[in-house]
Design a protein around this motif. Sequence first.
Motif, PDB file in Angstrom:
ATOM      1  N   TYR A 161       0.827  -1.202   0.000  1.00 47.97           N
ATOM      2  CA  TYR A 161       0.000   0.000   0.000  1.00 47.97           C
ATOM      3  C   TYR A 161       0.863   1.254   0.000  1.00 47.97           C
ATOM      4  O   TYR A 161       0.544   2.247  -0.634  1.00 47.97           O
ATOM      5  N   LYS A 162       1.991   1.196   0.707  1.00 50.89           N
ATOM      6  CA  LYS A 162       2.849   2.378   0.849  1.00 50.89           C
ATOM      7  C   LYS A 162       3.431   2.821  -0.489  1.00 50.89           C
ATOM      8  O   LYS A 162       3.478   4.006  -0.800  1.00 50.89           O
ATOM      9  N   SER A 163       3.875   1.862  -1.291  1.00 46.72           N
ATOM     10  CA  SER A 163       4.495   2.206  -2.574  1.00 46.72           C
ATOM     11  C   SER A 163       3.559   2.003  -3.763  1.00 46.72           C
ATOM     12  O   SER A 163       3.935   2.275  -4.906  1.00 46.72           O
ATOM     13  N   SER A 164       2.358   1.512  -3.493  1.00 48.23           N
ATOM     14  CA  SER A 164       1.365   1.242  -4.548  1.00 48.23           C
ATOM     15  C   SER A 164       1.905   0.290  -5.606  1.00 48.23           C
ATOM     16  O   SER A 164       1.719   0.487  -6.809  1.00 48.23           O
ATOM     17  N   THR A 165       2.594  -0.751  -5.156  1.00 48.00           N
ATOM     18  CA  THR A 165       3.117  -1.749  -6.088  1.00 48.00           C
ATOM     19  C   THR A 165       2.633  -3.139  -5.700  1.00 48.00           C
ATOM     20  O   THR A 165       2.362  -3.407  -4.530  1.00 48.00           O
ATOM     21  N   GLU A 195      -4.963   0.486 -13.240  1.00 50.90           N
ATOM     22  CA  GLU A 195      -4.710  -0.819 -12.615  1.00 50.90           C
ATOM     23  C   GLU A 195      -4.631  -0.676 -11.101  1.00 50.90           C
ATOM     24  O   GLU A 195      -5.160  -1.504 -10.355  1.00 50.90           O
ATOM     25  N   ARG A 196      -3.972   0.388 -10.648  1.00 46.08           N
ATOM     26  CA  ARG A 196      -3.846   0.631  -9.211  1.00 46.08           C
ATOM     27  C   ARG A 196      -5.210   0.922  -8.573  1.00 46.08           C
ATOM     28  O   ARG A 196      -5.539   0.415  -7.500  1.00 46.08           O
ATOM     29  N   LEU A 197      -6.013   1.743  -9.253  1.00 48.07           N
ATOM     30  CA  LEU A 197      -7.354   2.047  -8.734  1.00 48.07           C
ATOM     31  C   LEU A 197      -8.210   0.776  -8.659  1.00 48.07           C
ATOM     32  O   LEU A 197      -8.943   0.570  -7.690  1.00 48.07           O
ATOM     33  N   LEU A 198      -8.095  -0.067  -9.685  1.00 43.44           N
ATOM     34  CA  LEU A 198      -8.896  -1.287  -9.706  1.00 43.44           C
ATOM     35  C   LEU A 198      -8.477  -2.243  -8.594  1.00 43.44           C
ATOM     36  O   LEU A 198      -9.335  -2.801  -7.899  1.00 43.44           O
ATOM     37  N   ILE A 199      -7.166  -2.420  -8.377  1.00 46.30           N
ATOM     38  CA  ILE A 199      -6.733  -3.325  -7.305  1.00 46.30           C
ATOM     39  C   ILE A 199      -7.108  -2.750  -5.946  1.00 46.30           C
ATOM     40  O   ILE A 199      -7.484  -3.479  -5.030  1.00 46.30           O
ATOM     41  N   ASN A 200      -7.030  -1.421  -5.792  1.00 48.34           N
ATOM     42  CA  ASN A 200      -7.494  -0.791  -4.542  1.00 48.34           C
ATOM     43  C   ASN A 200      -8.963  -1.087  -4.294  1.00 48.34           C
ATOM     44  O   ASN A 200      -9.372  -1.409  -3.170  1.00 48.34           O
ATOM     45  N   LEU A 201      -9.764  -0.970  -5.349  1.00 46.75           N
ATOM     46  CA  LEU A 201     -11.202  -1.238  -5.224  1.00 46.75           C
ATOM     47  C   LEU A 201     -11.452  -2.682  -4.850  1.00 46.75           C
ATOM     48  O   LEU A 201     -12.239  -2.978  -3.946  1.00 46.75           O
ATOM     49  N   PHE A 202     -10.785  -3.617  -5.534  1.00 54.44           N
ATOM     50  CA  PHE A 202     -10.954  -5.036  -5.218  1.00 54.44           C
ATOM     51  C   PHE A 202     -10.539  -5.351  -3.780  1.00 54.44           C
ATOM     52  O   PHE A 202     -11.197  -6.125  -3.083  1.00 54.44           O
TER      53      PHE A 202
END
Length: 214
Positions: A132-136, A150-157
Amino acid sequence: MKILLLEDNKKLNAAIKKRLELKGHKVYNFEDGKEAYENITEGFSCFVLDINVPNIDGIKILKKIREYYKDVPVIIISATVELDIIKKSYDFGCNDYLKKPFFIDELEIKIEKLCKIKDEKIEFDNDSFFDYKSSTLIINNEKIRLTKKERLLINLFITKKDEVLTYSIIENYVWEGSFASIDSIRSLVRRLRKILKKEYIQTVVDTGYIFKVP
């Protein structure tokens, strides 16, 4: 800790940034509301927002933050004494309110009290997790940098795991209110599935998707 600071007073902005960085925090500071607004999805553990700033005010940014992050603490700093503005801040999900002028020590205490994320790494299984800290994403010790969508989608999931996410929910969250065709959504999901390598994302026929982890 990764902190987003929005304060249009240059001297106060610089002073807060310097103090927090001396404490070991990583501070991304902005004086313009629009710039802060465009960066809120970059994996912050804490938000410190002034209300009366150029272009997009702190209340609108707070509302947008709460669309992405229900639990990340938000501290409002403002000189306003208008009760309806203060009430709106709490109604839209701020965790604390600090009236200017204040001692930076006061803000520091509030940050230490509120802005602590327990899990910076969200594990899917033994060799796959989201930092979460580095968004990777880290898959088999390989760091994978994601595109914004892609980052927004994985955050949502992650935040809605085991819940059915409709095409409409994904469109509103990932495309931030802009139109996205079902084909565009499916294409994004295919890319993320390829990155994840395992079948965490399951299709719900004619509806959307659900994210399931062991």
